[in-house]
Write a protein that holds these residues in place. Sequence first.
Motif, short mmCIF file in Angstrom:
data_model
loop_
_atom_site.label_atom_id
_atom_site.label_comp_id
_atom_site.label_asym_id
_atom_site.label_seq_id
_atom_site.Cartn_x
_atom_site.Cartn_y
_atom_site.Cartn_z
N LYS A 7 0.78 -1.25 0.00
CA LYS A 7 0.00 0.00 0.00
C LYS A 7 0.81 1.29 0.00
CE LYS A 7 -4.45 -0.74 1.41
NZ LYS A 7 -5.50 -0.68 2.44
N ILE A 8 2.08 1.24 0.41
CA ILE A 8 2.86 2.48 0.41
C ILE A 8 3.52 2.62 -0.96
CG2 ILE A 8 4.66 3.82 1.57
CD1 ILE A 8 3.96 2.37 4.14
N VAL A 15 -1.35 8.34 -1.75
CA VAL A 15 0.02 8.20 -1.25
C VAL A 15 0.91 9.28 -1.87
CG1 VAL A 15 2.03 6.67 -1.10
CG2 VAL A 15 -0.28 5.73 -0.83
N GLU A 29 -0.29 5.44 9.34
CA GLU A 29 -1.49 4.60 9.39
C GLU A 29 -1.37 3.40 8.44
OE1 GLU A 29 -5.88 4.85 10.51
OE2 GLU A 29 -3.97 5.32 11.44
N LEU A 30 -0.88 3.65 7.22
CA LEU A 30 -0.69 2.56 6.25
C LEU A 30 0.30 1.53 6.78
CD1 LEU A 30 -0.42 4.36 2.76
CD2 LEU A 30 -2.39 3.15 3.72
N LYS A 33 -1.35 -0.42 9.95
CA LYS A 33 -2.42 -1.36 9.57
C LYS A 33 -1.87 -2.57 8.83
CE LYS A 33 -6.71 1.12 9.71
NZ LYS A 33 -7.47 2.13 8.99
N GLN A 34 -0.92 -2.33 7.94
CA GLN A 34 -0.39 -3.47 7.17
C GLN A 34 0.44 -4.39 8.06
OE1 GLN A 34 0.63 -2.65 2.74
NE2 GLN A 34 1.43 -0.93 3.91
N ASN A 229 -2.36 -6.61 -0.77
CA ASN A 229 -2.95 -5.82 0.30
C ASN A 229 -3.16 -6.77 1.49
OD1 ASN A 229 -4.50 -4.45 2.06
ND2 ASN A 229 -6.26 -4.18 0.71
N GLU A 231 -4.42 -6.38 4.24
CA GLU A 231 -5.67 -6.18 4.98
C GLU A 231 -6.85 -6.91 4.35
OE1 GLU A 231 -6.12 -1.91 6.03
OE2 GLU A 231 -4.02 -1.86 5.40
#
Length: 264
Positions: A7-8, A15, A29-30, A33-34, A229, A231
């Motif tokens: 995600k980054i 982003v 936050e990214l 969470k990951q 991802n 998540e």
Amino acid sequence: MIIIGEKINGTRKQVAKAIQERDETFIRELAIKQSEAGAHYLDINAGTPPDREPADMVWLIQTVHSVTNVNLCLDSTNPEALKAGIQQLKDKPIMLNSLSGEKNRINGVLPLACEHNTELIVLALDDKGIPNTGEERLAIIRSLVEMTRNGGLPDRNLYIDPLITTIATDTQSGPKAFDTMRKIKDEFPDVHLTAGLSNISFGMPSRPLINRAFAALAIAAGLDSAIINPEDKELRGMVKAVEMVLGMDKHCLNYIRAHRSGQI
Ligand code: THG
């Protein structure tokens, strides 16, 4: 399955904006969470022009490391950005994304990987692009593995990426990827296989469904790492179930633990 969180990535609009505005909260936050979702590595791709990329890479790494100690996978074609990133990661495992048969990467990325003994994603493409057949992709991998061996990198540091293209433009991209994966594992049993899993469904409806189906078949073909991802709980569940069904989960403990902890 070694999970690399995707995600980054500065090619994602939000982003890119966060990098531009130095929005630490958004990137933190990214990262949190990951890593809480079980990512073993976070892919870090600034996706900015070459003159800004080294500074952006350093900022991303420092921002991520201000909240989590997770390992990083530095994703850039720019050796200067990779160098700047590597300096931030002293004494930590480093994954570089990526080497390919392109001349500029052989000259720019390979020496960095060998010097710092990093883990290294190796793409099955060269200056002519992504070959159509498994055999041609294997030929590129063969010549690159010879180079990494000569440079002193053990095969276990390599994560070979057969390069997944979307079925929207080539209905045979799945079988081609599986064919390449099997051939690579036959010839180089100690290397890992990785892939940007969601590439398979680009441009198609109900992408998560396709990604899950692809994940199951790819694991059967030897995939043991993926850029995803983390998540996506359904995908995580699919991966654990497939590993168990393929006999890769002793006493089914991973599956049962993941179930009990609410991870799947
Ligand atoms: N191989 C290797 N590296 C790679 C790729 C690969 N790096 C980049 C890419 N492919 C893998 N990374 C991403 C990052 C984001 C997305 C897909 C692949 C993406 N994100 C959606 C978005 O931005 O809207 C959805 C994110 C979400 O689910 O929330 O599509 O193939 N070696």
